[in-house]
Design an enzyme around this catalytic site. Sequence first.
Site, PDB file in Angstrom:
ATOM      1  N   PRO A  65      45.462  41.664  42.843  1.00 34.16           N
ATOM      2  CA  PRO A  65      44.325  40.896  43.371  1.00 34.16           C
ATOM      3  C   PRO A  65      43.268  41.848  43.911  1.00 34.16           C
ATOM      4  O   PRO A  65      43.590  42.913  44.454  1.00 34.16           O
ATOM      5  CB  PRO A  65      44.952  40.052  44.488  1.00 34.16           C
ATOM      6  CG  PRO A  65      46.209  40.752  44.847  1.00 34.16           C
ATOM      7  CD  PRO A  65      46.672  41.472  43.622  1.00 34.16           C
ATOM      8  N   HIS A  66      42.009  41.493  43.722  1.00 38.43           N
ATOM      9  CA  HIS A  66      40.935  42.365  44.169  1.00 38.43           C
ATOM     10  C   HIS A  66      39.698  41.543  44.485  1.00 38.43           C
ATOM     11  O   HIS A  66      39.532  40.444  43.974  1.00 38.43           O
ATOM     12  CB  HIS A  66      40.617  43.439  43.121  1.00 38.43           C
ATOM     13  CG  HIS A  66      40.365  42.899  41.756  1.00 38.43           C
ATOM     14  ND1 HIS A  66      41.393  42.544  40.900  1.00 38.43           N
ATOM     15  CD2 HIS A  66      39.226  42.628  41.091  1.00 38.43           C
ATOM     16  CE1 HIS A  66      40.878  42.091  39.768  1.00 38.43           C
ATOM     17  NE2 HIS A  66      39.559  42.125  39.864  1.00 38.43           N
ATOM     18  N   ALA A  67      38.853  42.126  45.352  1.00 30.49           N
ATOM     19  CA  ALA A  67      37.642  41.425  45.766  1.00 30.49           C
ATOM     20  C   ALA A  67      36.610  42.420  46.260  1.00 30.49           C
ATOM     21  O   ALA A  67      36.946  43.518  46.699  1.00 30.49           O
ATOM     22  CB  ALA A  67      37.972  40.437  46.876  1.00 30.49           C
TER      23      ALA A  67
END
Length: 154
Positions: A65-67
Amino acid sequence: MNLTEILKPGAIKVIASASSKKRLLHDIGDLAESVYGYDSGAVIEALMERESLGPTGVGHGVALPHARLAAVKDMSAAFILLEKPVNFDSVDRQPVDIVMALFAPEEAGVEHLKALALVSRTLRNADLCKKLRANHDPATLYALLTSDQNTQAA
């Protein structure tokens, strides 16, 4: 770039279980807040928004997951090992127990992609993943993740 540049030793956590993908994202937000000082709510919201575009479970029990976040000045990461895997809507439909979350500045372009590539390459190593799953000590996990043979950029 290597993992020692983006992953702090304190940003590694072993969790017995997460009841859901959403709960896991909350755990990531809490970890990012305690280690990096990011607002947990903003992290969770950004991760959930990214997940709505398509799941970041890349297969073989691994999720990335990344943001991008306004509060982030430099690439950073958090690692969670789950003792009990959770459904993450992965491409191979397998539950996830290894999670490396990446946090990037809003304006990050190539740097964000390089970090994703580095983490993806690192966690594609089946032997490394086997060792990670066999160890539940955060210091050992950090050593495994940041050893030179695993983290050299291409």
